[in-house]
Write a protein that holds these residues in place. Sequence first.
Motif, PDB file in Angstrom:
ATOM      1  N   ARG A 135       0.838  -1.212   0.000  1.00 26.85           N
ATOM      2  CA  ARG A 135       0.000   0.000   0.000  1.00 26.85           C
ATOM      3  C   ARG A 135       0.866   1.251   0.000  1.00 26.85           C
ATOM      4  NH1 ARG A 135      -4.232   2.276   4.414  1.00 26.85           N
ATOM      5  NH2 ARG A 135      -4.913   4.042   3.176  1.00 26.85           N
ATOM      6  N   LEU A 136       1.903   1.234   0.817  1.00 30.37           N
ATOM      7  CA  LEU A 136       2.813   2.378   0.867  1.00 30.37           C
ATOM      8  C   LEU A 136       3.480   2.606  -0.485  1.00 30.37           C
ATOM      9  CD1 LEU A 136       4.364   4.610   2.332  1.00 30.37           C
ATOM     10  CD2 LEU A 136       5.953   2.855   3.150  1.00 30.37           C
ATOM     11  N   GLU A 139       1.145   4.218  -2.876  1.00 30.53           N
ATOM     12  CA  GLU A 139       0.977   5.655  -2.598  1.00 30.53           C
ATOM     13  C   GLU A 139       2.202   6.441  -3.074  1.00 30.53           C
ATOM     14  OE1 GLU A 139      -1.767   7.251  -1.467  1.00 30.53           O
ATOM     15  OE2 GLU A 139      -2.775   5.298  -1.483  1.00 30.53           O
ATOM     16  N   LEU A 140       3.390   5.890  -2.872  1.00 33.96           N
ATOM     17  CA  LEU A 140       4.602   6.578  -3.320  1.00 33.96           C
ATOM     18  C   LEU A 140       4.677   6.646  -4.851  1.00 33.96           C
ATOM     19  CD1 LEU A 140       7.262   5.186  -0.804  1.00 33.96           C
ATOM     20  CD2 LEU A 140       6.205   7.458  -0.822  1.00 33.96           C
ATOM     21  N   LEU A 152       6.644  15.360   2.124  1.00 39.71           N
ATOM     22  CA  LEU A 152       5.502  14.479   2.373  1.00 39.71           C
ATOM     23  C   LEU A 152       4.760  14.923   3.627  1.00 39.71           C
ATOM     24  CD1 LEU A 152       7.088  10.934   1.842  1.00 39.71           C
ATOM     25  CD2 LEU A 152       5.856  12.328   0.186  1.00 39.71           C
ATOM     26  N   ARG A 155       2.226  12.253   8.371  1.00 40.66           N
ATOM     27  CA  ARG A 155       1.713  10.891   8.540  1.00 40.66           C
ATOM     28  C   ARG A 155       2.379   9.918   7.548  1.00 40.66           C
ATOM     29  NH1 ARG A 155      -4.650   9.206   8.706  1.00 40.66           N
ATOM     30  NH2 ARG A 155      -4.266   7.061   9.300  1.00 40.66           N
ATOM     31  N   MET A 156       2.606  10.379   6.336  1.00 41.33           N
ATOM     32  CA  MET A 156       3.241   9.513   5.346  1.00 41.33           C
ATOM     33  C   MET A 156       4.723   9.308   5.663  1.00 41.33           C
ATOM     34  SD  MET A 156       3.040   9.735   1.254  1.00 41.33           S
ATOM     35  CE  MET A 156       2.333   8.257   0.573  1.00 41.33           C
ATOM     36  N   ARG A 157       5.385  10.344   6.162  1.00 42.17           N
ATOM     37  CA  ARG A 157       6.791  10.183   6.570  1.00 42.17           C
ATOM     38  C   ARG A 157       6.895   9.156   7.697  1.00 42.17           C
ATOM     39  NH1 ARG A 157       6.989  16.045   6.502  1.00 42.17           N
ATOM     40  NH2 ARG A 157       7.106  15.937   8.766  1.00 42.17           N
ATOM     41  N   TRP A 159       4.811   6.774   8.323  1.00 40.55           N
ATOM     42  CA  TRP A 159       4.479   5.473   7.731  1.00 40.55           C
ATOM     43  C   TRP A 159       5.717   4.861   7.067  1.00 40.55           C
ATOM     44  CZ3 TRP A 159       0.327   5.135   3.278  1.00 40.55           C
ATOM     45  CH2 TRP A 159       0.022   3.807   3.017  1.00 40.55           C
ATOM     46  N   CYS A 160       6.465   5.667   6.334  1.00 38.11           N
ATOM     47  CA  CYS A 160       7.689   5.185   5.687  1.00 38.11           C
ATOM     48  C   CYS A 160       8.706   4.697   6.711  1.00 38.11           C
ATOM     49  CB  CYS A 160       8.325   6.301   4.841  1.00 38.11           C
ATOM     50  SG  CYS A 160       7.415   6.754   3.351  1.00 38.11           S
TER      51      CYS A 160
END
Length: 185
Positions: A135-136, A139-140, A152, A155-157, A159-160
Amino acid sequence: MSVTLTENRRAARHRRALGYWAVLLSLTLSLWVGSQVVPHDWVHRPALFVHLASVIVGLGSAVLLEMSGLLWMLRRTQLEDLRRVERTVSALAWLGIAGLLFSGAFLQPDLTNPLTDLKMLAVLVAAMNGVAMTRLTAELRRLPARVRFSMLPGRMRLWCVWSAVVSQAGWWTAVLIGMLNTASG
């Protein structure tokens, strides 16, 4: 006729659900075979070789991917470089997981040993994280190739970083416990 983003995401969720089930069933089958089948002596060495080769391939792939992510985070490379590495090594990481589960079934894991249970949990976490990371990566892929990590959303940072930490923790825990079990056995 074009497929909408919502339909793409729904299909990806379905594939991830199948991936989670495949991991659980594969691990369960591996553990069942390992507890029920007593392999001939001549099977042990080749199974051990496949197991060690799978560790090298899987862990090496995970380290390379997370290192590429770290380089992108530190502005040493661009997102497109990370994408290229991910496309190249993700199949190798899955080959490593599959090899571990297959060969581990013929190494007669001692499921009464709490360390072995912890190792199996670490393998499960690494594999489930691999499924979740699809999923990540999707999105990337939707981001511009030159976007910086710092641009980013928070929240996305997170997540990474979290995905990378979980991956490394799972792989290294399994490797270290495997080494301890082998040295004490």
